[in-house]
Design a protein around this motif. Structure first.
Motif, PDB file in Angstrom:
ATOM      1  N   ASP A 294      -6.165  -5.121   8.854  1.00  0.00           N
ATOM      2  CA  ASP A 294      -7.181  -6.110   8.476  1.00  0.00           C
ATOM      3  C   ASP A 294      -6.614  -7.223   7.601  1.00  0.00           C
ATOM      4  O   ASP A 294      -7.347  -8.136   7.205  1.00  0.00           O
ATOM      5  CB  ASP A 294      -8.337  -5.429   7.732  1.00  0.00           C
TER       6      ASP A 294
ATOM      7  N   GLN B 130      -6.960   4.893   5.787  1.00  0.00           N
ATOM      8  CA  GLN B 130      -7.466   3.759   5.010  1.00  0.00           C
ATOM      9  C   GLN B 130      -6.367   2.721   4.794  1.00  0.00           C
ATOM     10  O   GLN B 130      -6.614   1.516   4.866  1.00  0.00           O
ATOM     11  CB  GLN B 130      -7.981   4.246   3.657  1.00  0.00           C
TER      12      GLN B 130
ATOM     13  N   ARG C 155      -1.422  -1.166  -4.220  1.00  0.00           N
ATOM     14  CA  ARG C 155      -2.713  -0.489  -4.058  1.00  0.00           C
ATOM     15  C   ARG C 155      -2.485   0.959  -3.658  1.00  0.00           C
ATOM     16  O   ARG C 155      -1.663   1.258  -2.791  1.00  0.00           O
ATOM     17  CB  ARG C 155      -3.573  -1.201  -3.010  1.00  0.00           C
TER      18      ARG C 155
ATOM     19  N   GLY D 218       0.818  -1.207   0.000  1.00  0.00           N
ATOM     20  CA  GLY D 218       0.000   0.000   0.000  1.00  0.00           C
ATOM     21  C   GLY D 218       0.850   1.254   0.000  1.00  0.00           C
ATOM     22  O   GLY D 218       1.916   1.299   0.613  1.00  0.00           O
TER      23      GLY D 218
ATOM     24  N   GLU E 118      -5.607   0.840   8.098  1.00  0.00           N
ATOM     25  CA  GLU E 118      -6.728  -0.059   8.403  1.00  0.00           C
ATOM     26  C   GLU E 118      -6.649  -1.315   7.542  1.00  0.00           C
ATOM     27  O   GLU E 118      -6.881  -2.436   8.015  1.00  0.00           O
ATOM     28  CB  GLU E 118      -8.057   0.658   8.162  1.00  0.00           C
ATOM     29  N   ALA E 119      -6.294  -1.142   6.262  1.00  0.00           N
ATOM     30  CA  ALA E 119      -6.138  -2.293   5.368  1.00  0.00           C
ATOM     31  C   ALA E 119      -4.999  -3.191   5.829  1.00  0.00           C
ATOM     32  O   ALA E 119      -5.087  -4.428   5.746  1.00  0.00           O
ATOM     33  CB  ALA E 119      -5.898  -1.817   3.939  1.00  0.00           C
TER      34      ALA E 119
ATOM     35  N   LYS F 243      -5.558  -6.906   4.522  1.00  0.00           N
ATOM     36  CA  LYS F 243      -5.876  -6.723   3.115  1.00  0.00           C
ATOM     37  C   LYS F 243      -4.650  -6.308   2.305  1.00  0.00           C
ATOM     38  O   LYS F 243      -4.630  -6.441   1.083  1.00  0.00           O
ATOM     39  CB  LYS F 243      -6.996  -5.693   2.956  1.00  0.00           C
TER      40      LYS F 243
END
Length: 526
Positions: free
Chosen positions: A243, A236, A229, A40, A239-240, A245
């Protein structure tokens, strides 16, 4: 410069196994395929064509395109990548010869030869995008092809930094069949020869990279695929990460998230690594604006701005105040702005304006981008407005745009004062001075400074021992301080946050702080 040769060196790791793992916080390991590693970042590309980019698009380019030279793990100086060997062939540093590796191809099988290299470099200068990478090639006179594998760069003046220029992603080698000589490529395709191929791309959302089996160079891939990503903000992105992600973040972590991770990374099976960085943040003044074009106004702003307050209140001490364009840690760093202005002083700023005959509140519009440099950018500019308005000397209006339109705006000269960040093209003081001066520069705002561009920089480029040109860099920075056309604010640190199963992060940032995705891996055990 961030020295990665000494294990974690200046790094501090916060993780559940930090006490026993030592330098193995991101220690290497191999694992069975669990799908692509997902990374990310808040730094999305502005273009996919190297001829148009002198910005964070290089993050993607480094992994998909190939350059003649690059930075293998542990190297602070350029080493051959697409080239088999490169060297100056004369004592004056004016002729630079490279020989390509044999049998190179692009990912689609087209031949990569010396003609493709010449095409790639020549089109940068011919297209000449405003604020684009043509500014890096000021010392290049012509490119000569000698057979299929040999190429010679003839320089118009000595330039010991030219190998560093060739190692930048701006000099990515492109396929002449897909990239016009006189225009930018218009689709979202990439024809490169780097460690990865671009399988798919959604602008502002994600880039899907898969291993390029045709790649021939120094990089050794530790994974088969990486998905990048792009996020609008740090919240955001973190948080990803929490989690599951995404597996890792490498650009755009907000100060609040860094502090949170410092306090609880171990409990969440996450790793946080901090390292000395060379990222800088600064303000640019447009000389054509009726107010920002006045030296007294710029100097008064320099006298009012409180850098330590920005670093502490907004960035929670995850950045350091900066008083020169060349960051701490590089040869040639100074504290010119502090030496000239000292601590913030409204009374001194008022005197500067009074002496210039300015006795009214100066109206200024400050511009910033909403989605490029992290979540603190807007609060930072609100703090700048508070400081300047609070002095009683200025009346500040804030405006903002997403990066895509923001970049186009400053290249057109639309903004009186605007914020920029800078990640170095290469780890040398020159790269924090040369890109910002001259008629053609990375800011799209001409900054003629003959003493710097015609004397000091050419003199420094003739010297291979960069420690021997400190005086030239110090004088150049003093000129920047006197002009106050650029106002440095802070110097960043490097933070990488990752899940506990990711390894290779301590190797993945090259000397220009670009992440080399091929170094990332998944661990199966400690």
């Amino acid at each position: 410069m961030f020295n990665r040769n000494r294990c974690l060196g200046h790094l501090a790791a916060i993780t559940s196994i930090a006490l026993v793992a030592g330098c193995g916080v991101f220690s290497s390991g191999s694992s069975e395929d669990k799908g692509p590693i997902v990374v990310g970042t808040t730094s999305a590309p502005s273009t996919l064509d190297p001829a148009a980019s002198w910005d964070g698009s290089w993050e993607l380019f480094r992994n998909i395109y190939q350059t003649l030279l690059g930075y293998p793990n542990g190297s602070a100086t350029p080493q051959p990548d697409a080239a088999e060997k490169c060297a100056f062939t004369d004592e004056t540093n004016r002729n630079y010869r490279c020989e390509l590796r044999p049998n190179l191809t692009f990912s689609d099988g087209d031949a990569l030869d010396a003609a493709a290299v010449k095409h790639s470099v020549d089109r940068i200068r011919k297209i000449n995008v405003r604020g684009g990478p043509a500014g890096l090639l000021g010392s290049l006179e012509r490119v000569q092809v000698l057979g299929a594998r040999e190429i010679v760069f003839h320089l118009n003046k000595p330039d010991a930094t030219f190998p560093f220029v060739l190692a930048t992603p701006a000099m990515s080698i492109v396929d002449p069949d897909d990239y016009p000589a006189d225009a930018l490529r218009k689709d979202h395709g990439i024809s490169g020869s780097g460690p990865y191929s671009l399988q798919s791309y959604q602008e502002g959302k994600q880039a899907v990279l898969v291993g390029n089996g045709r790649y021939r160079g120094f990089a050794k891939r530790h994974n088969d695929a990486v998905t990048i990503r792009y996020f609008q903000d740090s919240d955001q992105m973190v948080e990803a990460l929490k989690d599951g992600k995404i597996d890792l973040t490498y650009r755009g972590l907000a100060a609040s998230d860094i502090v949170d991770l410092q306090g609880g990374a171990a409990d969440q099976d996450l790793q946080l690594v901090e390292g000395t960085g060379t990222e800088i943040s600064y303000l640019v003044f447009n000389p054509k604006d009726p107010w920002a074009g006045k030296a007294a106004v710029r100097r008064a702003i320099a006298q009012v701005v409180d850098r330590p307050a920005i670093a502490h209140k907004i960035y929670r001490d995850t950045v350091d105040p900066l008083y020169s364009m060349v960051p701490a840690g590089l040869v040639g760093h100074t504290t010119g702005y502090f030496d000239a202005y000292g601590s913030p002083s409204v009374s001194k700023a008022r005197g500067i304006l009074r002496d210039a005959g300015i006795d009214q509140r100066v109206p200024l519009t400050l511009w910033y981008t909403t989605d490029r440099y992290g979540s603190e950018t807007a609060p930072e500019f609100r703090e700048l407005k508070r400081q300047l308005d609070g002095s009683g000397l200025f009346s500040v209006t804030l405006r903002s745009r997403p990066w895509k339109t923001y970049e186009a705006g400053y290249r057109k000269g639309e903004y009186p004062v605007f914020g920029r960040g800078w990640f170095p093209d290469f780890p040398d003081a020159e790269n924090f001075i040369a890109p910002f001066v001259g008629e053609q520069n990375a800011l799209g705002t001409p900054y003629p400074s003959p003493r710097i561009t015609d004397r000091l920089l050419p003199e420094s480029r003739g010297v291979s021992n960069r420690a021997a040109v400190v005086k030239e860099f110090e004088e150049a920075q003093q000129i920047l301080v006197d002009d106050a056309r650029l106002l440095p604010l802070w110097q960043g640190r490097q933070y990488v946050a990752a899940s506990g199963e990711i390894s290779g992060g301590e190797r993945a940032l090259d000397p220009s702080t670009i992440m080399t995705m091929w170094e990332l891996d998944r661990k199966t055990s400690w």
